[in-house]
Design a protein around this motif. Structure first.
Motif, short mmCIF file in Angstrom:
data_model
loop_
_atom_site.label_atom_id
_atom_site.label_comp_id
_atom_site.label_asym_id
_atom_site.label_seq_id
_atom_site.Cartn_x
_atom_site.Cartn_y
_atom_site.Cartn_z
N ALA A 176 0.84 -1.21 0.00
CA ALA A 176 0.00 0.00 0.00
C ALA A 176 0.87 1.26 0.00
O ALA A 176 0.57 2.23 -0.69
CB ALA A 176 -0.92 0.00 1.21
N TYR A 177 1.96 1.24 0.76
CA TYR A 177 2.85 2.40 0.80
C TYR A 177 3.57 2.58 -0.54
O TYR A 177 3.68 3.69 -1.05
CB TYR A 177 3.88 2.25 1.92
N ASN A 178 4.08 1.48 -1.09
CA ASN A 178 4.84 1.56 -2.33
C ASN A 178 4.01 2.04 -3.51
O ASN A 178 4.54 2.63 -4.45
CB ASN A 178 5.47 0.21 -2.67
N THR A 179 2.73 1.77 -3.49
CA THR A 179 1.88 2.11 -4.64
C THR A 179 0.81 3.15 -4.32
O THR A 179 0.07 3.54 -5.21
CB THR A 179 1.17 0.86 -5.17
N LYS A 180 0.72 3.58 -3.08
CA LYS A 180 -0.36 4.45 -2.63
C LYS A 180 -1.70 3.82 -2.96
O LYS A 180 -2.69 4.52 -3.15
CB LYS A 180 -0.28 5.83 -3.26
N THR A 181 -1.73 2.52 -3.10
CA THR A 181 -2.89 1.72 -3.53
C THR A 181 -3.48 2.20 -4.85
O THR A 181 -4.59 1.85 -5.20
CB THR A 181 -4.00 1.66 -2.45
N LYS A 182 -2.72 3.00 -5.61
CA LYS A 182 -3.16 3.48 -6.92
C LYS A 182 -2.07 3.34 -7.98
O LYS A 182 -2.17 3.91 -9.05
CB LYS A 182 -3.59 4.95 -6.82
N GLY A 183 -1.01 2.63 -7.65
CA GLY A 183 0.06 2.42 -8.62
C GLY A 183 1.09 3.53 -8.68
O GLY A 183 1.93 3.54 -9.56
N ARG A 184 1.05 4.47 -7.74
CA ARG A 184 2.02 5.57 -7.73
C ARG A 184 2.88 5.46 -6.47
O ARG A 184 2.35 5.24 -5.39
CB ARG A 184 1.30 6.91 -7.72
N PRO A 185 4.18 5.65 -6.59
CA PRO A 185 5.03 5.58 -5.40
C PRO A 185 4.94 6.86 -4.56
O PRO A 185 4.57 7.92 -5.07
CB PRO A 185 6.43 5.41 -5.98
N HIS A 186 5.29 6.75 -3.29
CA HIS A 186 5.41 7.93 -2.46
C HIS A 186 6.65 8.72 -2.87
O HIS A 186 7.57 8.18 -3.49
CB HIS A 186 5.52 7.54 -0.98
N SER A 187 6.70 9.97 -2.50
CA SER A 187 7.82 10.84 -2.86
C SER A 187 9.03 10.54 -1.97
O SER A 187 8.90 9.95 -0.90
CB SER A 187 7.40 12.30 -2.64
N PRO A 188 10.21 10.99 -2.41
CA PRO A 188 11.40 10.86 -1.55
C PRO A 188 11.21 11.59 -0.21
O PRO A 188 11.74 11.17 0.81
CB PRO A 188 12.52 11.49 -2.37
N TYR A 189 10.44 12.65 -0.21
CA TYR A 189 10.16 13.37 1.04
C TYR A 189 9.42 12.45 2.01
O TYR A 189 9.74 12.40 3.20
CB TYR A 189 9.34 14.63 0.76
N ALA A 190 8.43 11.72 1.51
CA ALA A 190 7.68 10.79 2.36
C ALA A 190 8.59 9.69 2.87
O ALA A 190 8.50 9.29 4.04
CB ALA A 190 6.51 10.19 1.59
N ASP A 191 9.48 9.20 2.02
CA ASP A 191 10.43 8.17 2.45
C ASP A 191 11.31 8.70 3.59
O ASP A 191 11.63 7.98 4.53
CB ASP A 191 11.32 7.72 1.29
N GLY A 192 11.70 9.96 3.51
CA GLY A 192 12.51 10.57 4.55
C GLY A 192 11.76 10.71 5.87
O GLY A 192 12.36 10.65 6.94
N LEU A 193 10.46 10.90 5.80
CA LEU A 193 9.66 11.03 7.02
C LEU A 193 9.57 9.72 7.80
O LEU A 193 9.34 9.73 9.02
CB LEU A 193 8.23 11.48 6.68
N LEU A 194 9.71 8.60 7.12
CA LEU A 194 9.57 7.31 7.79
C LEU A 194 10.50 7.18 8.99
O LEU A 194 10.10 6.66 10.04
CB LEU A 194 9.82 6.16 6.81
N ASP A 195 11.73 7.64 8.86
CA ASP A 195 12.70 7.52 9.96
C ASP A 195 12.20 8.17 11.25
O ASP A 195 12.47 7.68 12.34
CB ASP A 195 14.05 8.12 9.57
N LYS A 196 11.48 9.25 11.11
CA LYS A 196 10.97 9.98 12.27
C LYS A 196 9.99 9.13 13.09
O LYS A 196 9.90 9.27 14.30
CB LYS A 196 10.30 11.27 11.81
N TYR A 197 9.26 8.26 12.42
CA TYR A 197 8.21 7.48 13.07
C TYR A 197 8.59 6.03 13.32
O TYR A 197 7.80 5.28 13.85
CB TYR A 197 6.93 7.57 12.24
N ARG A 198 9.80 5.63 12.97
CA ARG A 198 10.23 4.24 13.15
C ARG A 198 10.40 3.91 14.63
O ARG A 198 11.03 4.66 15.37
CB ARG A 198 11.53 3.99 12.40
#
Length: 122
Positions: free
Chosen positions: A91-113
């Motif tokens: 779901a994260y990789n495709t936004k459940t619509k076939g589109r990836p999240h942005s690099p900004y979103a990937d960077g936010l993941l560390d904050k919530y890990r």
């Protein structure tokens, strides 16, 4: 004046000695590239955090606590809420619509890990 000089010099060396002695009791610094042990969570742990007020997800092998982030997410919360308490990599990789999240979103993941995800094996 000499007395002030002697007392301030003595105090200076006393503090230097105290800092040096304190460094002997401090834990050694982590080596470059070393990472502290991360807590491991399984599917059962995730399932206990499946509400919007207490929302954990497993994404790409990590476990994230998005409870405080849900109100800040740019899309409607009902897009994300079904994935609370679940493994949500696809779901994260495709936004459940076939589109990836942005690099900004990937960077936010560390904050919530909060840990790593262990796949439960039967």
């Amino acid at each position: 004046m000499r007395r002030l000089y002697l007392s301030s010099t003595f105090l200076f060396w006393l503090l230097v000695t105290a800092f040096w002695a304190g460094s002997l009791w401090a834990p050694p610094p982590l080596e470059a590239g070393a990472v502290a042990a991360e807590k491991t969570y399984g599917a059962a742990d995730l399932a206990r955090h499946a509400t919007p007020a207490n929302c954990w997800m497993a994404i790409r092998g990590g476990v994230y606590d998005f409870s405080s982030y849900l109100p800040e997410h740019p899309s409607r919360p009902d897009v994300i809420e079904p994935w609370c308490g679940r493994e949500a990599t696809e779901a994260y990789n495709t936004k459940t619509k076939g589109r990836p999240h942005s690099p900004y979103a990937d960077g936010l993941l560390d904050k919530y890990r909060i840990g790593k995800f262990a796949v439960d094996r039967p």
